[in-house]
Design an enzyme around this catalytic site. Structure first.
Site, short mmCIF file in Angstrom:
data_model
loop_
_atom_site.label_atom_id
_atom_site.label_comp_id
_atom_site.label_asym_id
_atom_site.label_seq_id
_atom_site.Cartn_x
_atom_site.Cartn_y
_atom_site.Cartn_z
N LYS A 280 6.54 -1.98 2.16
CA LYS A 280 5.34 -1.34 2.73
C LYS A 280 4.17 -2.30 2.58
O LYS A 280 3.27 -2.12 1.74
CB LYS A 280 5.07 0.01 2.05
CG LYS A 280 4.17 0.93 2.87
CD LYS A 280 4.24 2.35 2.38
CE LYS A 280 3.17 3.26 2.97
NZ LYS A 280 3.29 3.53 4.40
N GLU B 72 12.71 2.75 13.82
CA GLU B 72 11.78 3.82 13.42
C GLU B 72 10.66 3.86 14.44
O GLU B 72 10.83 3.40 15.56
CB GLU B 72 11.28 3.57 11.98
CG GLU B 72 10.60 2.24 11.78
CD GLU B 72 10.08 2.02 10.36
OE1 GLU B 72 9.92 2.97 9.59
OE2 GLU B 72 9.78 0.85 10.04
N TYR C 3 0.83 -1.21 0.00
CA TYR C 3 0.00 0.00 0.00
C TYR C 3 0.86 1.25 0.00
O TYR C 3 2.07 1.19 0.22
CB TYR C 3 -0.96 0.01 1.20
CG TYR C 3 -0.31 0.39 2.51
CD1 TYR C 3 0.55 -0.48 3.18
CD2 TYR C 3 -0.55 1.64 3.09
CE1 TYR C 3 1.15 -0.12 4.37
CE2 TYR C 3 0.05 1.99 4.29
CZ TYR C 3 0.89 1.11 4.93
OH TYR C 3 1.49 1.48 6.11
N LEU D 4 11.17 1.41 7.05
CA LEU D 4 10.57 1.78 5.78
C LEU D 4 11.36 2.95 5.19
O LEU D 4 11.68 3.90 5.91
CB LEU D 4 9.11 2.21 6.01
CG LEU D 4 8.35 2.45 4.71
CD1 LEU D 4 7.91 1.13 4.10
CD2 LEU D 4 7.15 3.35 4.93
N1 PLP Z 1 7.66 4.08 8.81
C1 PLP Z 1 6.51 3.41 8.85
C2 PLP Z 1 6.46 2.09 9.55
C3 PLP Z 1 5.35 3.94 8.24
O1 PLP Z 1 4.19 3.26 8.27
C4 PLP Z 1 5.44 5.21 7.60
C5 PLP Z 1 4.29 5.82 6.95
O2 PLP Z 1 3.20 5.33 6.97
C6 PLP Z 1 6.67 5.87 7.60
C7 PLP Z 1 7.77 5.28 8.19
C8 PLP Z 1 6.82 7.20 6.91
O3 PLP Z 1 6.82 7.05 5.53
P1 PLP Z 1 6.37 8.21 4.55
O4 PLP Z 1 7.21 9.40 4.88
O5 PLP Z 1 6.64 7.67 3.21
O6 PLP Z 1 4.91 8.47 4.82
#
Ligand code: PLP
Length: 289
Positions: A153, A186, A36, A210
């Site tokens: 993701k 994270e 997603y 991620l």
């Molecule tokens: N880390 C995780 C586990 C996430 O689910 C998300 C965003 O949903 C992020 C980091 C941040 O990613 P992005 O900046 O692409 O929204």
């Protein structure tokens, strides 16, 4: 926006959310077998669209889902969802599952069509670099107990959901995670940055985190600006606890300042000057990506 009357996209059609149906044999439902994305848009302007679609495509490649859709197909869906759902502050949610099979069997089936779903939901107004007005976050921390492919993701989010809930149960808004070596990974739905002695630090990309689009854009913007030193490296729990500033980043939050970690103030417990500088550069440059 009334959620059940929302116009959503499902497998080639735009229809009210209440009429969008998928089979219980869909592998997204049975296995969380899908990928997603969430793309933010403000007044009809998308942020980082190409980067989001690229990341989705690499996730689909990683799990062997062949999808015959181009970036302009996705852009058309995004445009239509923005037209039909109002052009305020929207998150565009894109979801591709491996599809519906006739039986529940773990192996990837050969001849099924992926299920493609998209809808729009409201997100907070874009963050402004205002130290007084910005939402301040409190977070808790815990050992990262998710799987070893966090760079994908995946729609299998139970690990993230359980870590997020730990924060809710502790009365705070996020949970930041450390691996078994007590290094920062994270947060349950965000990437994490810290500041020490005016240096901006964040963990490097690997299978533990991620590759956030906000993270990528922020690092790029800071490096181009050149005023602040930036480092991607492993960060120990003691460094994080001694940080001057802590931020969490995501598409819907942009750069969010964290003022409390596990009940202790971060730095002086106030939103920091470096956050203000970073968010202000991000706000000025985000539509260029
Ligand atoms: N880390 C995780 C586990 C996430 O689910 C998300 C965003 O949903 C992020 C980091 C941040 O990613 P992005 O900046 O692409 O929204």
């Amino acid at each position: 926006m009334h959620d059940t009357n929302n116009i959503v996209f499902l497998n080639g059609q735009f229809l009210p959310a209440s009429e969008a149906k998928i089979s219980p044999m869909d592998r997204g439902f049975l296995f969380g077998d899908g990928i997603y994305e969430v793309v933010p848009s403000y007044n009809g302007k998308l942020v980082g669209f190409g980067l989001h679609i690229e990341r989705m495509q690499s996730g689909l490649n990683a799990i062997g889902i062949n999808l015959d859709m181009t970036i302009s197909d996705w852009r058309n869906i995004a445009t239509k969802l923005m037209e039909t759902n109002g052009k305020g502050n929207l998150g565009l949610y894109f979801h591709v599952s491996r599809g519906t099979d006739v039986k529940r069997f773990h192996a990837y089936p050969e001849h099924i069509q992926p299920t493609v779903f998209a809808y729009a939901f409201e997100i907070p107004a874009a963050t402004t670099a205002d130290k007084q007005g910005v939402k301040q976050y409190k977070v808790t921390s815990t050992e990262d107990l998710r799987w070893k492919r966090c760079q994908i993701k995946s729609t299998s989010l139970l690990g993230n959901v359980m870590h997020f809930q730990q924060g809710q149960d502790a009365g705070v808004q996020e949970t930041i995670l450390f691996n078994q070596h007590n290094e920062l990974t994270e947060a349950s739905a965000c990437n994490v940055f810290m500041v020490k002695n005016n240096v901006v630090l964040t963990p490097p990309l690997d299978n533990q985190i991620l590759p956030g689009i906000t993270r990528h854009m922020l690092l790029n913007i800071l490096r181009k600006d050149g005023t602040l030193q930036v480092q991607e490296r492993a960060l120990s729990m003691s460094e994080v606890r001694a940080a001057d500033e802590l931020w969490i980043t995501s598409s819907s939050k942009e750069i969010a300042p964290v003022v409390e970690l596990d009940g202790q103030p971060v730095g002086n417990g106030k939103v920091g000057d470096i956050w203000q500088k970073a968010q202000s550069l991000y706000s000025a440059n985000k539509y260029l990506y």
